[in-house]
Enzyme design. Structure first.
Site, PDB file in Angstrom:
ATOM      1  N   ASP A  16       0.827  -1.217   0.000  1.00 19.77           N
ATOM      2  CA  ASP A  16       0.000   0.000   0.000  1.00 19.77           C
ATOM      3  C   ASP A  16       0.859   1.265   0.000  1.00 19.77           C
ATOM      4  O   ASP A  16       0.523   2.255  -0.666  1.00 19.77           O
ATOM      5  CB  ASP A  16      -0.927   0.008   1.218  1.00 19.77           C
ATOM      6  CG  ASP A  16      -2.165  -0.857   1.022  1.00 19.77           C
ATOM      7  OD1 ASP A  16      -2.431  -1.267  -0.128  1.00 19.77           O
ATOM      8  OD2 ASP A  16      -2.865  -1.123   2.015  1.00 19.77           O
ATOM      9  N   HIS A  61      -3.912   4.872   4.402  1.00 19.74           N
ATOM     10  CA  HIS A  61      -4.051   5.679   3.186  1.00 19.74           C
ATOM     11  C   HIS A  61      -4.075   7.179   3.475  1.00 19.74           C
ATOM     12  O   HIS A  61      -3.460   7.966   2.751  1.00 19.74           O
ATOM     13  CB  HIS A  61      -5.309   5.270   2.432  1.00 19.74           C
ATOM     14  CG  HIS A  61      -5.267   3.858   1.928  1.00 19.74           C
ATOM     15  ND1 HIS A  61      -4.299   3.413   1.054  1.00 19.74           N
ATOM     16  CD2 HIS A  61      -6.060   2.781   2.192  1.00 19.74           C
ATOM     17  CE1 HIS A  61      -4.502   2.128   0.789  1.00 19.74           C
ATOM     18  NE2 HIS A  61      -5.555   1.722   1.478  1.00 19.74           N
TER      19      HIS A  61
END
Length: 333
Positions: A246, A269
């Protein structure tokens, strides 16, 4: 020795396509990765919309970081971009147009592995243009409570990450990797996204994660000691490897290969987005360089700083088990 970044830009040799489901809608999505000219960057094209809007894969286009990274242009968005972007960055693709007929990138098996296999099928084509490489010259830090990220000067691109959960299955895990095609494909690409069973059930009740199944999500049992997936884990530490994936995927939104060591502590995120904005807002801590020759080490390569435009980021840009750095993540800043 640090991996030396290839100096030239690359695109794919031919278009390649896949079909999957969107993680949240559960609807079928068709996706094609198309070659693109040098200095195009990565663009998403919404072919399901009449005016076929194009959305650049850039940090300034991030519109949401809830559960995944979503980019947008006007009224149109593309969500769950991080796994595909990680595959493109990890495999070394600088320029591509991603045609998809939905607002979600298909989740596939929950990892970047299927996209890497697509790229291997497509093949790579070197282009007659040098890469613009974002070289970190001074440490840059961002922290939010007990979560933090840092990037230090480094003669290569390295990502180190740590996670910590209050359960017996995950507990504390850390991983550090030199981001190069071979290691990315072998150690990172196949690591799947994960979630706790009750969280997934709650998402279903709220009309989200409708495409989430045991085929594309590691479901952690209520007892926090096992998973529901019958085929088990692909790696003993698959959870932290996916977090590294990620990081690589989100930081690809900077639009250029990075020369630096990223250290992420319990990141997600939104922290990635805020950290990238911190990098943009720290122009005296980085520079663009183009490498005109590949030599024994980056310190002996000839580079030239790309100046102008107030050092702003341009709208388009052309080993396992290693220990995490000791001490607080932002101690060097």
């Amino acid at each position: 020795m640090a991996y030396q970044i290839e100096p030239y830009q690359y695109t794919t040799q031919r278009p390649v396509s896949c079909c999957g489901v969107g993680l949240h809608t559960g609807r079928t999505v068709n996706l094609t990765i198309n070659p693109a000219p040098a200095n195009t960057g990565i663009l998403f094209l919404r072919s399901d919309v009449d005016d076929r809007p194009v959305i650049p894969a850039r940090v300034e286009r991030v519109v949401d970081t809830t559960l995944a990274t979503t980019i947008g242009e006007g009224l149109h968005t593309v969500s769950t971009t991080e796994h595909l972007l990680a595959a493109l960055r990890g495999y070394g693709v600088d320029n591509a147009v991603i045609d998809l007929d939905s607002h979600e990138v298909p989740i596939m098996d929950g990892s970047a592995g299927p996209f890497v296999r697509l790229l291997k099928t497509a093949g790579l084509r070197r282009q007659h243009a040098l890469r613009k490489i974002l070289r970190i010259t001074r440490p840059i830090c961002y922290a939010d409570g007990d979560k933090s990220m840092r990037i230090d000067p480094y003669d290569g691109y390295k990502v180190s990450a740590r996670i910590q959960f209050d359960d017996a299955l995950i507990s504390e895990q850390q991983y550090s990797v030199e981001v190069m095609p071979e290691r990315f494909g072998k150690e990172i690409a196949r690591a799947r996204t994960f979630g706790f069973v009750e969280q997934v059930e709650q998402l279903w009740q709220n009309g989200l994660a409708l495409g989430g199944t045991l085929d594309n999500v590691i479901a952690i049992h209520w007892n926090r000691r096992s998973i529901l997936n019958e085929d088990g884990l692909r790696f003993d530490d698959e959870f932290i490897r996916h977090k590294v994936l990620d990081v690589i995927g989100d930081l690809a939104l900077l639009g250029s290969p990075v020369l630096g060591h990223v250290i992420a502590d319990r990141s997600g995120h939104e922290l990635h987005r805020a950290f990238m904005q911190t990098i943009i807002d720290s122009p005296h801590s980085w520079e663009y360089v183009t490498s005109r020759e590949q030599s024994a080490s980056w310190s002996r390569q000839k580079g030239q700083a790309i100046r102008g435009a107030g050092r702003r980021l341009p709208p388009f840009a052309a080993p396992a088990g290693e220990a995490m750095p000791s001490g607080p993540v932002c101690a060097a800043c």
